[in-house]
Design a protein around this motif. Structure first.
Motif, PDB file in Angstrom:
ATOM      1  N   TRP A  30      18.785 -28.613 -36.142  1.00  0.00           N
ATOM      2  CA  TRP A  30      17.867 -27.944 -35.585  1.00  0.00           C
ATOM      3  C   TRP A  30      17.795 -27.858 -33.983  1.00  0.00           C
ATOM      4  O   TRP A  30      17.979 -29.094 -33.740  1.00  0.00           O
ATOM      5  CB  TRP A  30      16.524 -27.926 -36.062  1.00  0.00           C
ATOM      6  CG  TRP A  30      16.175 -27.916 -37.522  1.00  0.00           C
ATOM      7  CD1 TRP A  30      17.080 -27.563 -38.345  1.00  0.00           C
ATOM      8  CD2 TRP A  30      14.937 -27.689 -37.933  1.00  0.00           C
ATOM      9  NE1 TRP A  30      16.378 -27.458 -39.679  1.00  0.00           N
ATOM     10  CE2 TRP A  30      14.980 -27.423 -39.415  1.00  0.00           C
ATOM     11  CE3 TRP A  30      13.540 -27.789 -37.689  1.00  0.00           C
ATOM     12  CZ2 TRP A  30      13.922 -27.502 -40.254  1.00  0.00           C
ATOM     13  CZ3 TRP A  30      12.371 -27.960 -38.362  1.00  0.00           C
ATOM     14  CH2 TRP A  30      12.518 -27.832 -39.799  1.00  0.00           C
ATOM     15  N   ARG A  31      17.946 -26.892 -33.227  1.00  0.00           N
ATOM     16  CA  ARG A  31      17.785 -26.922 -31.966  1.00  0.00           C
ATOM     17  C   ARG A  31      16.347 -26.039 -31.703  1.00  0.00           C
ATOM     18  O   ARG A  31      16.402 -24.888 -32.264  1.00  0.00           O
ATOM     19  CB  ARG A  31      18.755 -26.417 -30.963  1.00  0.00           C
ATOM     20  CG  ARG A  31      19.970 -27.322 -30.921  1.00  0.00           C
ATOM     21  CD  ARG A  31      21.221 -26.742 -30.559  1.00  0.00           C
ATOM     22  NE  ARG A  31      22.356 -27.341 -30.734  1.00  0.00           N
ATOM     23  CZ  ARG A  31      22.562 -28.653 -30.048  1.00  0.00           C
ATOM     24  NH1 ARG A  31      21.871 -29.166 -29.210  1.00  0.00           N
ATOM     25  NH2 ARG A  31      23.822 -29.067 -30.306  1.00  0.00           N
ATOM     26  N   THR A  32      15.176 -26.552 -31.408  1.00  0.00           N
ATOM     27  CA  THR A  32      14.019 -25.994 -31.709  1.00  0.00           C
ATOM     28  C   THR A  32      13.318 -25.753 -30.469  1.00  0.00           C
ATOM     29  O   THR A  32      13.182 -26.984 -29.547  1.00  0.00           O
ATOM     30  CB  THR A  32      13.057 -26.765 -32.468  1.00  0.00           C
ATOM     31  OG1 THR A  32      13.711 -26.878 -33.845  1.00  0.00           O
ATOM     32  CG2 THR A  32      11.620 -26.050 -32.739  1.00  0.00           C
ATOM     33  N   ARG A  33      12.414 -24.967 -29.814  1.00  0.00           N
ATOM     34  CA  ARG A  33      11.715 -24.563 -28.739  1.00  0.00           C
ATOM     35  C   ARG A  33      10.393 -23.898 -29.486  1.00  0.00           C
ATOM     36  O   ARG A  33      10.301 -23.197 -30.475  1.00  0.00           O
ATOM     37  CB  ARG A  33      12.388 -23.508 -28.197  1.00  0.00           C
ATOM     38  CG  ARG A  33      13.636 -23.731 -27.283  1.00  0.00           C
ATOM     39  CD  ARG A  33      13.569 -24.645 -26.080  1.00  0.00           C
ATOM     40  NE  ARG A  33      12.419 -24.361 -25.086  1.00  0.00           N
ATOM     41  CZ  ARG A  33      12.214 -23.395 -24.061  1.00  0.00           C
ATOM     42  NH1 ARG A  33      13.394 -22.858 -23.778  1.00  0.00           N
ATOM     43  NH2 ARG A  33      11.333 -23.289 -23.349  1.00  0.00           N
ATOM     44  N   GLY A  34       9.306 -24.348 -28.838  1.00  0.00           N
ATOM     45  CA  GLY A  34       7.698 -23.956 -29.118  1.00  0.00           C
ATOM     46  C   GLY A  34       7.593 -23.297 -27.925  1.00  0.00           C
ATOM     47  O   GLY A  34       7.476 -23.473 -26.908  1.00  0.00           O
ATOM     48  N   PHE A  35       6.600 -22.205 -28.498  1.00  0.00           N
ATOM     49  CA  PHE A  35       6.106 -21.361 -27.409  1.00  0.00           C
ATOM     50  C   PHE A  35       4.522 -20.782 -28.035  1.00  0.00           C
ATOM     51  O   PHE A  35       4.394 -20.036 -28.580  1.00  0.00           O
ATOM     52  CB  PHE A  35       6.935 -19.978 -27.036  1.00  0.00           C
ATOM     53  CG  PHE A  35       8.292 -20.220 -26.608  1.00  0.00           C
ATOM     54  CD1 PHE A  35       8.611 -20.517 -25.328  1.00  0.00           C
ATOM     55  CD2 PHE A  35       9.166 -20.114 -27.548  1.00  0.00           C
ATOM     56  CE1 PHE A  35       9.986 -20.795 -25.031  1.00  0.00           C
ATOM     57  CE2 PHE A  35      10.545 -20.478 -27.347  1.00  0.00           C
ATOM     58  CZ  PHE A  35      11.005 -20.586 -25.828  1.00  0.00           C
ATOM     59  N   GLY A  36       3.721 -22.125 -27.564  1.00  0.00           N
ATOM     60  CA  GLY A  36       2.269 -21.844 -28.455  1.00  0.00           C
ATOM     61  C   GLY A  36       2.565 -22.165 -29.551  1.00  0.00           C
ATOM     62  O   GLY A  36       3.041 -22.925 -30.142  1.00  0.00           O
ATOM     63  N   ALA A  37       2.124 -21.071 -30.517  1.00  0.00           N
ATOM     64  CA  ALA A  37       2.067 -21.046 -32.021  1.00  0.00           C
ATOM     65  C   ALA A  37       3.460 -20.600 -32.577  1.00  0.00           C
ATOM     66  O   ALA A  37       3.670 -20.632 -33.760  1.00  0.00           O
ATOM     67  CB  ALA A  37       1.038 -20.270 -32.683  1.00  0.00           C
ATOM     68  N   LEU A  38       4.367 -20.128 -31.842  1.00  0.00           N
ATOM     69  CA  LEU A  38       5.600 -19.679 -32.030  1.00  0.00           C
ATOM     70  C   LEU A  38       6.800 -20.744 -32.008  1.00  0.00           C
ATOM     71  O   LEU A  38       6.799 -21.230 -30.996  1.00  0.00           O
ATOM     72  CB  LEU A  38       5.938 -18.454 -31.120  1.00  0.00           C
ATOM     73  CG  LEU A  38       7.172 -17.399 -31.564  1.00  0.00           C
ATOM     74  CD1 LEU A  38       6.939 -16.895 -32.638  1.00  0.00           C
ATOM     75  CD2 LEU A  38       7.652 -16.659 -30.305  1.00  0.00           C
ATOM     76  N   ARG A  39       7.346 -20.983 -33.260  1.00  0.00           N
ATOM     77  CA  ARG A  39       8.635 -21.652 -33.043  1.00  0.00           C
ATOM     78  C   ARG A  39       9.922 -20.922 -33.347  1.00  0.00           C
ATOM     79  O   ARG A  39      10.070 -19.919 -34.159  1.00  0.00           O
ATOM     80  CB  ARG A  39       8.377 -22.690 -34.387  1.00  0.00           C
ATOM     81  CG  ARG A  39       9.576 -23.521 -34.784  1.00  0.00           C
ATOM     82  CD  ARG A  39       9.453 -24.580 -35.519  1.00  0.00           C
ATOM     83  NE  ARG A  39       9.354 -23.811 -36.994  1.00  0.00           N
ATOM     84  CZ  ARG A  39       9.505 -24.616 -38.068  1.00  0.00           C
ATOM     85  NH1 ARG A  39       9.561 -25.894 -38.249  1.00  0.00           N
ATOM     86  NH2 ARG A  39       9.554 -24.001 -39.079  1.00  0.00           N
ATOM     87  N   VAL A  40      10.911 -21.323 -32.339  1.00  0.00           N
ATOM     88  CA  VAL A  40      12.025 -20.425 -32.357  1.00  0.00           C
ATOM     89  C   VAL A  40      13.208 -21.653 -32.624  1.00  0.00           C
ATOM     90  O   VAL A  40      13.137 -22.496 -31.891  1.00  0.00           O
ATOM     91  CB  VAL A  40      12.231 -19.654 -30.807  1.00  0.00           C
ATOM     92  CG1 VAL A  40      13.453 -18.935 -30.955  1.00  0.00           C
ATOM     93  CG2 VAL A  40      11.116 -18.796 -30.827  1.00  0.00           C
ATOM     94  N   ARG A  41      14.160 -21.341 -33.462  1.00  0.00           N
ATOM     95  CA  ARG A  41      15.233 -22.276 -33.632  1.00  0.00           C
ATOM     96  C   ARG A  41      16.368 -21.617 -33.891  1.00  0.00           C
ATOM     97  O   ARG A  41      16.560 -20.496 -34.306  1.00  0.00           O
ATOM     98  CB  ARG A  41      14.861 -23.158 -35.140  1.00  0.00           C
ATOM     99  CG  ARG A  41      13.445 -23.705 -35.160  1.00  0.00           C
ATOM    100  CD  ARG A  41      13.331 -24.546 -36.378  1.00  0.00           C
ATOM    101  NE  ARG A  41      12.945 -23.490 -37.511  1.00  0.00           N
ATOM    102  CZ  ARG A  41      13.104 -23.601 -38.863  1.00  0.00           C
ATOM    103  NH1 ARG A  41      13.260 -24.576 -39.151  1.00  0.00           N
ATOM    104  NH2 ARG A  41      12.468 -22.644 -39.418  1.00  0.00           N
TER     105      ARG A  41
END
Length: 109
Positions: A30-41
């Motif tokens: 996984w390569r994960t970014r968080g933006f508030g409650a949003l998780r993008v992977r």
């Protein structure tokens, strides 16, 4: 979904630290970014990957490369090829992923 307080930004996925998650067989990277409650992977499954759990999290998932096999707890099965996606709500239909060949996915949850 309503996106608020999210300024414009660009993600270079090659620059995002990777974490490994073992499956029953194979691994998920996984390569994960968080933006508030949003998780993008950006997720890569190795050939022969089988998830070690039934997932109840909602996702919008796009297959970028390879083939992804998704099994629902009720026995239905779906195969995604590059350019195909699925969406499922939180706590709606437990699902798990597998791939014989490997797959690269873009997932928002």
């Amino acid at each position: 979904m309503q996106l608020t307080d999210l300024p414009f930004g660009v993600t270079d996925w090659a620059e995002v630290d990777a974490t490994e998650h073992p499956g029953v067989t194979g691994t998920a990277t996984w390569r994960t970014r968080g933006f508030g409650a949003l998780r993008v992977r950006m997720v890569e499954y190795s050939p022969g990957y089988l998830a070690d759990h039934w997932c109840t999290k909602g996702h919008v998932l796009l297959c970028l490369d390879g083939e992804l096999d998704t099994e629902l707890a009720d026995g239905r099965r779906f195969r995604l090829a590059p350019g195909q996606s699925y969406q499922v709500a939180d706590d709606a239909e437990p699902h798990r992923s597998a791939t014989a060949t490997g797959a690269r996915l873009f997932i928002v949850d």
